[in-house]
Design a protein around this motif. Structure first.
Motif, PDB file in Angstrom:
ATOM      1  N   MET A   1       0.854  -1.175   0.000  1.00  0.00           N
ATOM      2  CA  MET A   1       0.000   0.000   0.000  1.00  0.00           C
ATOM      3  C   MET A   1       0.904   1.243   0.000  1.00  0.00           C
ATOM      4  SD  MET A   1      -3.068   0.985   2.670  1.00  0.00           S
ATOM      5  CE  MET A   1      -4.428   0.122   1.921  1.00  0.00           C
ATOM      6  N   THR A   2       0.569   2.214  -0.821  1.00  0.00           N
ATOM      7  CA  THR A   2       1.401   3.415  -0.979  1.00  0.00           C
ATOM      8  C   THR A   2       0.921   4.551  -0.073  1.00  0.00           C
ATOM      9  OG1 THR A   2       0.020   4.396  -2.698  1.00  0.00           O
ATOM     10  CG2 THR A   2       1.730   2.828  -3.418  1.00  0.00           C
ATOM     11  N   ILE A   3       1.730   5.608  -0.025  1.00  0.00           N
ATOM     12  CA  ILE A   3       1.329   6.813   0.720  1.00  0.00           C
ATOM     13  C   ILE A   3       0.012   7.340   0.168  1.00  0.00           C
ATOM     14  CG2 ILE A   3       1.919   9.250   1.088  1.00  0.00           C
ATOM     15  CD1 ILE A   3       4.841   8.378   1.416  1.00  0.00           C
ATOM     16  N   GLY A   4      -0.120   7.347  -1.149  1.00  0.00           N
ATOM     17  CA  GLY A   4      -1.357   7.820  -1.776  1.00  0.00           C
ATOM     18  C   GLY A   4      -2.558   6.982  -1.382  1.00  0.00           C
ATOM     19  N   ASP A   5      -2.372   5.654  -1.334  1.00  0.00           N
ATOM     20  CA  ASP A   5      -3.457   4.759  -0.922  1.00  0.00           C
ATOM     21  C   ASP A   5      -3.887   5.052   0.517  1.00  0.00           C
ATOM     22  OD1 ASP A   5      -3.386   3.371  -3.378  1.00  0.00           O
ATOM     23  OD2 ASP A   5      -1.928   1.911  -2.600  1.00  0.00           O
ATOM     24  N   ARG A   6      -2.897   5.238   1.378  1.00  0.00           N
ATOM     25  CA  ARG A   6      -3.208   5.496   2.793  1.00  0.00           C
ATOM     26  C   ARG A   6      -3.838   6.879   2.974  1.00  0.00           C
ATOM     27  NH1 ARG A   6       1.787   2.603   3.143  1.00  0.00           N
ATOM     28  NH2 ARG A   6       2.952   4.558   3.336  1.00  0.00           N
ATOM     29  N   LEU A   7      -3.400   7.846   2.181  1.00  0.00           N
ATOM     30  CA  LEU A   7      -3.998   9.180   2.231  1.00  0.00           C
ATOM     31  C   LEU A   7      -5.473   9.108   1.830  1.00  0.00           C
ATOM     32  CD1 LEU A   7      -3.818  12.243   2.558  1.00  0.00           C
ATOM     33  CD2 LEU A   7      -2.975  12.367   0.200  1.00  0.00           C
ATOM     34  N   ARG A   8      -5.763   8.393   0.745  1.00  0.00           N
ATOM     35  CA  ARG A   8      -7.153   8.220   0.313  1.00  0.00           C
ATOM     36  C   ARG A   8      -7.968   7.510   1.397  1.00  0.00           C
ATOM     37  NH1 ARG A   8      -6.480   4.963  -3.590  1.00  0.00           N
ATOM     38  NH2 ARG A   8      -7.163   3.130  -2.470  1.00  0.00           N
ATOM     39  N   GLU A   9      -7.384   6.472   1.995  1.00  0.00           N
ATOM     40  CA  GLU A   9      -8.069   5.728   3.054  1.00  0.00           C
ATOM     41  C   GLU A   9      -8.415   6.646   4.231  1.00  0.00           C
ATOM     42  OE1 GLU A   9      -7.010   2.201   6.231  1.00  0.00           O
ATOM     43  OE2 GLU A   9      -5.946   2.197   4.312  1.00  0.00           O
ATOM     44  N   GLU A  10      -7.478   7.486   4.644  1.00  0.00           N
ATOM     45  CA  GLU A  10      -7.726   8.418   5.746  1.00  0.00           C
ATOM     46  C   GLU A  10      -8.784   9.452   5.366  1.00  0.00           C
ATOM     47  OE1 GLU A  10      -6.196   8.819   9.292  1.00  0.00           O
ATOM     48  OE2 GLU A  10      -6.735   6.850   8.517  1.00  0.00           O
ATOM     49  N   ARG A  11      -8.716   9.964   4.147  1.00  0.00           N
ATOM     50  CA  ARG A  11      -9.710  10.943   3.693  1.00  0.00           C
ATOM     51  C   ARG A  11     -11.104  10.333   3.744  1.00  0.00           C
ATOM     52  NH1 ARG A  11     -12.230  11.184  -0.885  1.00  0.00           N
ATOM     53  NH2 ARG A  11     -10.721   9.946  -2.068  1.00  0.00           N
ATOM     54  N   GLU A  12     -11.233   9.114   3.232  1.00  0.00           N
ATOM     55  CA  GLU A  12     -12.529   8.438   3.230  1.00  0.00           C
ATOM     56  C   GLU A  12     -12.987   8.095   4.647  1.00  0.00           C
ATOM     57  OE1 GLU A  12     -11.811   5.172   0.545  1.00  0.00           O
ATOM     58  OE2 GLU A  12     -12.148   6.432  -1.239  1.00  0.00           O
ATOM     59  N   ARG A  13     -12.055   7.680   5.485  1.00  0.00           N
ATOM     60  CA  ARG A  13     -12.400   7.365   6.882  1.00  0.00           C
ATOM     61  C   ARG A  13     -12.987   8.591   7.578  1.00  0.00           C
ATOM     62  NH1 ARG A  13     -10.238   8.155  11.852  1.00  0.00           N
ATOM     63  NH2 ARG A  13      -8.340   9.104  11.052  1.00  0.00           N
ATOM     64  N   LEU A  14     -12.441   9.757   7.264  1.00  0.00           N
ATOM     65  CA  LEU A  14     -12.905  10.997   7.878  1.00  0.00           C
ATOM     66  C   LEU A  14     -14.144  11.574   7.194  1.00  0.00           C
ATOM     67  CD1 LEU A  14      -9.397  12.561   8.504  1.00  0.00           C
ATOM     68  CD2 LEU A  14     -10.960  11.664  10.241  1.00  0.00           C
ATOM     69  N   GLY A  15     -14.549  10.969   6.079  1.00  0.00           N
ATOM     70  CA  GLY A  15     -15.781  11.379   5.402  1.00  0.00           C
ATOM     71  C   GLY A  15     -15.658  12.594   4.496  1.00  0.00           C
ATOM     72  N   PHE A  16     -14.476  12.848   3.958  1.00  0.00           N
ATOM     73  CA  PHE A  16     -14.271  13.998   3.082  1.00  0.00           C
ATOM     74  C   PHE A  16     -14.226  13.575   1.617  1.00  0.00           C
ATOM     75  CE2 PHE A  16     -12.537  15.669   7.042  1.00  0.00           C
ATOM     76  CZ  PHE A  16     -12.958  16.992   7.031  1.00  0.00           C
ATOM     77  N   SER A  17     -14.756  14.430   0.761  1.00  0.00           N
ATOM     78  CA  SER A  17     -14.575  14.261  -0.683  1.00  0.00           C
ATOM     79  C   SER A  17     -13.181  14.778  -1.036  1.00  0.00           C
ATOM     80  CB  SER A  17     -15.626  15.066  -1.444  1.00  0.00           C
ATOM     81  OG  SER A  17     -15.419  16.461  -1.226  1.00  0.00           O
ATOM     82  N   GLN A  18     -12.726  14.473  -2.247  1.00  0.00           N
ATOM     83  CA  GLN A  18     -11.418  14.982  -2.665  1.00  0.00           C
ATOM     84  C   GLN A  18     -11.385  16.513  -2.686  1.00  0.00           C
ATOM     85  OE1 GLN A  18     -10.959  12.678  -6.302  1.00  0.00           O
ATOM     86  NE2 GLN A  18      -9.320  11.480  -5.333  1.00  0.00           N
ATOM     87  N   PRO A  19     -12.395  17.187  -3.258  1.00  0.00           N
ATOM     88  CA  PRO A  19     -12.353  18.654  -3.253  1.00  0.00           C
ATOM     89  C   PRO A  19     -12.386  19.251  -1.841  1.00  0.00           C
ATOM     90  CG  PRO A  19     -13.946  17.882  -4.877  1.00  0.00           C
ATOM     91  CD  PRO A  19     -13.500  16.686  -4.077  1.00  0.00           C
TER      92      PRO A  19
END
Length: 135
Positions: A1-19
């Protein structure tokens, strides 16, 4: 798993969209997508901002969850606890330990000047008594 994958996982865990996540750090949706794809890596100021909303930066960077990571409510409690007077800290600890309002086992006997005797549990309430013989 990459830094990008983990960043996306954290963003989704916190309930944020990309924008929305990008907007927190005043960056663009394209930058957010590039971070998550591993095309580029986020800078320290970006990581600082997302940490404030609960992202586990240690996990994003290393893949190891922070063992001492506090959720926002725990962080707020700890900040308020540390800034509170000692008496309030003591009361909060007693409450959390399920001992709020429970008297200690120590007792003090008070003798009045007209034969009155009272027994009172000793509790740290910040009260001072003058026990001298002055009238």
């Amino acid at each position: 798993m990459t830094i990008g994958d983990r960043l996306r996982e954290e963003r989704e865990r916190l309930g944020f969209s990309q924008p929305a996540f990008a907007g927190l750090a005043e960056t663009t949706k394209k930058s957010q997508i590039d971070y998550e794809k591993g095309v580029t890596f986020p800078k320290a100021n970006y990581l600082e901002v997302i940490a404030k909303v609960g992202a586990d930066i240690q996990y994003i960077v290393t893949g190891v969850r922070a063992a001492n990571k506090l959720d926002p409510a725990e962080q707020l409690f700890l900040e308020r606890f540390r800034g509170a007077p000692k008496a309030i800290q003591d009361e909060a600890l007693l409450t959390l330990l399920g001992q709020q309002g429970q008297p200690s086992s120590a007792k003090q006997i008070f003798h009045g000047s007209v034969g009155q005797v009272g027994e009172k549990d000793i509790v740290n309430i910040g009260t001072t008594f003058d026990l001298s013989n002055k009238k």
